[in-house]
Design a protein around this motif. Structure first.
Motif, PDB file in Angstrom:
ATOM      1  N   UNK A  73       0.843  -1.208   0.000  1.00  0.00           N
ATOM      2  CA  UNK A  73       0.000   0.000   0.000  1.00  0.00           C
ATOM      3  C   UNK A  73       0.868   1.243   0.000  1.00  0.00           C
ATOM      4  N   UNK A  74       0.328   2.318  -0.536  1.00  0.00           N
ATOM      5  CA  UNK A  74       1.034   3.591  -0.572  1.00  0.00           C
ATOM      6  C   UNK A  74       0.827   4.304   0.757  1.00  0.00           C
ATOM      7  N   UNK A  75       1.926   4.691   1.392  1.00  0.00           N
ATOM      8  CA  UNK A  75       1.878   5.472   2.633  1.00  0.00           C
ATOM      9  C   UNK A  75       2.403   6.865   2.309  1.00  0.00           C
ATOM     10  N   UNK A  76       1.495   7.797   2.120  1.00  0.00           N
ATOM     11  CA  UNK A  76       1.872   9.187   1.858  1.00  0.00           C
ATOM     12  C   UNK A  76       2.314   9.847   3.162  1.00  0.00           C
ATOM     13  N   UNK A  77       3.022  10.974   3.077  1.00  0.00           N
ATOM     14  CA  UNK A  77       3.441  11.663   4.303  1.00  0.00           C
ATOM     15  C   UNK A  77       2.249  11.939   5.222  1.00  0.00           C
ATOM     16  N   UNK A  78       2.390  11.564   6.492  1.00  0.00           N
ATOM     17  CA  UNK A  78       1.341  11.784   7.478  1.00  0.00           C
ATOM     18  C   UNK A  78       0.306  10.678   7.564  1.00  0.00           C
ATOM     19  N   UNK A  79       0.343   9.712   6.666  1.00  0.00           N
ATOM     20  CA  UNK A  79      -0.646   8.628   6.671  1.00  0.00           C
ATOM     21  C   UNK A  79      -0.432   7.660   7.829  1.00  0.00           C
TER      22      UNK A  79
END
Length: 115
Positions: A73-79
């Motif tokens: 999964x994509x973990x964007x900044x702050x996720x």
């Protein structure tokens, strides 16, 4: 008192260094790359949370002792992303691994047309 504190501090440093080295060697043996230190994991029996405190997005998955396979999964900044926990059968979360989200090229997800 001061020598006791110094001794305890040195002991804790040695133990934490040993744990970090053991985790790094396990990752190398099992063939997975860990994300930078700003990506954190917190696991319990029901959920495993991965938090991205970095300034960049990372594709991540969770590695389990029993080989349970969960999607990348994509973990964007702050996720804060949730994955399954380790359950009640004695499984264990070994850590977070970098991976590649299917269909992702050059850092972007390709759109899938709807029919």
């Amino acid at each position: 008192m001061r020598s006791t504190i110094t001794g305890l501090t040195a002991g804790l440093l040695a133990v934490s260094s040993g744990v970090a080295a053991q985790a790094a060697s396990r990752e190398a043996e099992e063939g997975w790359d860990s994300p930078p230190a700003c990506v954190h994991v917190n696991a319990d029996w029901r959920y495993t949370f991965v938090t991205n405190d970095c300034s960049s997005a990372y594709d991540v998955t969770v590695v389990y002792r029993d080989g349970t396979n969960v999607p990348c999964r994509v973990a964007s900044p702050g996720d804060i992303i949730s994955f399954p926990g380790y359950g009640t059968q004695g499984n264990k979360v070994l850590g977070v691994a970098l991976c590649m989200v299917a269909g992702r090229q050059d850092g972007r997800l390709e759109a899938t047309p709807r029919l």
